[in-house]
Design a protein around this motif. Structure first.
Motif, PDB file in Angstrom:
ATOM      1  N   LEU A  87       0.828  -1.208   0.000  1.00 28.30           N
ATOM      2  CA  LEU A  87       0.000   0.000   0.000  1.00 28.30           C
ATOM      3  C   LEU A  87       0.862   1.258   0.000  1.00 28.30           C
ATOM      4  O   LEU A  87       0.599   2.215  -0.733  1.00 28.30           O
ATOM      5  CB  LEU A  87      -0.956  -0.006   1.192  1.00 28.30           C
ATOM      6  CG  LEU A  87      -2.032  -1.089   1.164  1.00 28.30           C
ATOM      7  CD1 LEU A  87      -2.761  -1.147   2.499  1.00 28.30           C
ATOM      8  CD2 LEU A  87      -3.004  -0.878   0.016  1.00 28.30           C
ATOM      9  N   ALA A  92      -1.094   4.396  -1.944  1.00 25.70           N
ATOM     10  CA  ALA A  92      -2.536   4.151  -1.870  1.00 25.70           C
ATOM     11  C   ALA A  92      -3.265   5.293  -1.177  1.00 25.70           C
ATOM     12  O   ALA A  92      -2.838   5.772  -0.127  1.00 25.70           O
ATOM     13  CB  ALA A  92      -2.807   2.838  -1.139  1.00 25.70           C
ATOM     14  N   PRO A  94      -7.221   5.438  -0.729  1.00 26.49           N
ATOM     15  CA  PRO A  94      -8.546   4.872  -1.030  1.00 26.49           C
ATOM     16  C   PRO A  94      -9.610   5.941  -1.233  1.00 26.49           C
ATOM     17  O   PRO A  94      -9.653   6.940  -0.514  1.00 26.49           O
ATOM     18  CB  PRO A  94      -8.848   4.024   0.207  1.00 26.49           C
ATOM     19  CG  PRO A  94      -7.525   3.737   0.817  1.00 26.49           C
ATOM     20  CD  PRO A  94      -6.685   4.958   0.532  1.00 26.49           C
ATOM     21  N   GLN A  95     -10.437   5.708  -2.257  1.00 23.70           N
ATOM     22  CA  GLN A  95     -11.560   6.600  -2.530  1.00 23.70           C
ATOM     23  C   GLN A  95     -12.685   5.818  -3.198  1.00 23.70           C
ATOM     24  O   GLN A  95     -12.431   4.830  -3.886  1.00 23.70           O
ATOM     25  CB  GLN A  95     -11.114   7.774  -3.392  1.00 23.70           C
ATOM     26  CG  GLN A  95     -10.290   7.372  -4.599  1.00 23.70           C
ATOM     27  CD  GLN A  95      -9.535   8.537  -5.174  1.00 23.70           C
ATOM     28  OE1 GLN A  95     -10.129   9.544  -5.484  1.00 23.70           O
ATOM     29  NE2 GLN A  95      -8.235   8.395  -5.336  1.00 23.70           N
ATOM     30  N   ILE A 106     -14.135   0.721  -3.899  1.00 23.64           N
ATOM     31  CA  ILE A 106     -12.939   1.495  -3.565  1.00 23.64           C
ATOM     32  C   ILE A 106     -11.845   1.279  -4.601  1.00 23.64           C
ATOM     33  O   ILE A 106     -11.530   0.138  -4.942  1.00 23.64           O
ATOM     34  CB  ILE A 106     -12.401   1.103  -2.167  1.00 23.64           C
ATOM     35  CG1 ILE A 106     -13.435   1.457  -1.098  1.00 23.64           C
ATOM     36  CG2 ILE A 106     -11.071   1.798  -1.879  1.00 23.64           C
ATOM     37  CD1 ILE A 106     -13.063   0.988   0.288  1.00 23.64           C
ATOM     38  N   HIS A 107     -11.290   2.368  -5.081  1.00 20.15           N
ATOM     39  CA  HIS A 107     -10.030   2.357  -5.816  1.00 20.15           C
ATOM     40  C   HIS A 107      -9.030   3.050  -4.914  1.00 20.15           C
ATOM     41  O   HIS A 107      -9.364   4.026  -4.234  1.00 20.15           O
ATOM     42  CB  HIS A 107     -10.141   3.132  -7.129  1.00 20.15           C
ATOM     43  CG  HIS A 107     -10.799   2.373  -8.226  1.00 20.15           C
ATOM     44  ND1 HIS A 107     -10.644   2.701  -9.544  1.00 20.15           N
ATOM     45  CD2 HIS A 107     -11.615   1.299  -8.222  1.00 20.15           C
ATOM     46  CE1 HIS A 107     -11.341   1.879 -10.295  1.00 20.15           C
ATOM     47  NE2 HIS A 107     -11.947   1.019  -9.512  1.00 20.15           N
ATOM     48  N   ALA A 108      -7.827   2.576  -4.909  1.00 19.38           N
ATOM     49  CA  ALA A 108      -6.840   3.157  -4.002  1.00 19.38           C
ATOM     50  C   ALA A 108      -5.677   3.802  -4.741  1.00 19.38           C
ATOM     51  O   ALA A 108      -4.708   4.231  -4.116  1.00 19.38           O
ATOM     52  CB  ALA A 108      -6.329   2.090  -3.040  1.00 19.38           C
ATOM     53  N   THR A 109      -5.761   3.854  -6.067  1.00 20.16           N
ATOM     54  CA  THR A 109      -4.748   4.541  -6.864  1.00 20.16           C
ATOM     55  C   THR A 109      -5.453   5.373  -7.922  1.00 20.16           C
ATOM     56  O   THR A 109      -6.631   5.148  -8.224  1.00 20.16           O
ATOM     57  CB  THR A 109      -3.802   3.549  -7.570  1.00 20.16           C
ATOM     58  OG1 THR A 109      -4.583   2.710  -8.429  1.00 20.16           O
ATOM     59  CG2 THR A 109      -3.022   2.703  -6.599  1.00 20.16           C
ATOM     60  N   GLU A 122      -4.458  -3.113  -5.575  1.00 24.76           N
ATOM     61  CA  GLU A 122      -5.745  -3.820  -5.479  1.00 24.76           C
ATOM     62  C   GLU A 122      -5.592  -5.139  -4.745  1.00 24.76           C
ATOM     63  O   GLU A 122      -6.434  -5.503  -3.931  1.00 24.76           O
ATOM     64  CB  GLU A 122      -6.356  -4.034  -6.868  1.00 24.76           C
ATOM     65  CG  GLU A 122      -7.011  -2.785  -7.390  1.00 24.76           C
ATOM     66  CD  GLU A 122      -7.939  -3.048  -8.560  1.00 24.76           C
ATOM     67  OE1 GLU A 122      -8.495  -4.162  -8.679  1.00 24.76           O
ATOM     68  OE2 GLU A 122      -8.123  -2.114  -9.349  1.00 24.76           O
ATOM     69  N   MET A 125      -5.213  -4.280  -1.069  1.00 31.76           N
ATOM     70  CA  MET A 125      -6.502  -3.883  -0.478  1.00 31.76           C
ATOM     71  C   MET A 125      -7.366  -5.123  -0.207  1.00 31.76           C
ATOM     72  O   MET A 125      -8.012  -5.223   0.838  1.00 31.76           O
ATOM     73  CB  MET A 125      -7.237  -2.915  -1.402  1.00 31.76           C
ATOM     74  CG  MET A 125      -6.588  -1.547  -1.531  1.00 31.76           C
ATOM     75  SD  MET A 125      -6.715  -0.546  -0.048  1.00 31.76           S
ATOM     76  CE  MET A 125      -8.472  -0.245  -0.016  1.00 31.76           C
TER      77      MET A 125
END
Length: 186
Positions: A87, A92, A94-95, A106-109, A122, A125
């Protein structure tokens, strides 16, 4: 259902990616050697965002496989620093997003992050969710004596023993039947 949909999809993608490593199959064949191999993988496990489809991107994806594979070589507590490092390395953030017929997830990138970074984050996560929900006992290596494939057990009762990459369950059942038959007990 053991995991929410996006977690399961990410776990399945991680399993398939790790199982392209040559040490995960009896033949010792690397399943990710060309851009067309990566295209085949991406058809089964699509990622949003930029995909370059060149040798550099392929090399970057190949480099993350051992890191993700490392998650199958540790216990739940040992996985925490690995996941946290993935992460961190992926920056990362998250949003919540909604797109392409998928509900909020959630995507974190950023979509512009390199494909290998998005894949690594991913996977991290998804494994964070496995750790958080205390389902680490479902992260397994194939029980076949000639396979080192990996899988995540999604069965209700958690009884799966073999991966899905090499027909291992059927092969081991046939071997057991033949042993019983030759011993005169089957």
């Amino acid at each position: 259902m053991v995991f929410i949909r996006d977690t399961e999809l990410s776990l399945r993608a991680a399993v398939a990616l790790v199982n392209t490593l040559p040490e995960t199959n009896a033949e010792g064949v690397d399943g990710l050697v060309s851009p067309s191999d990566l295209d085949d993988y991406l058809r089964g496990f699509p990622y949003t965002g930029a995909i370059v489809r060149d040798e550099e991107e392929l090399a970057a994806v190949r480099r993350i496989r051992p890191r993700i594979r490392g998650l199958w070589e540790v216990d739940r507590v040992g996985a925490v620093p690995l996941v946290n490092a993935m992460l961190r390395d992926g920056h990362a953030l998250p949003q919540l997003v909604i797109h392409d017929g998928y509900d909020w997830h959630i995507h974190a990138t950023e979509a512009s992050a390199p494909l290998a970074t998005r894949m690594l984050v991913e996977a991290a996560m998804a494994f964070a969710e496995v750790i958080r929900t205390d389902q680490w006992d479902r992260v397994r290596r194939c029980a076949a004596d000639d396979c080192d494939g990996v899988y995540v057990d999604y069965s209700k009762n958690g009884s799966k023993r073999y991966c899905d990459t090499g027909n291992c369950g059927n092969r081991m059942n046939v071997n057991a039947y033949r042993r019983r038959k030759s011993a005169g007990t089957g």
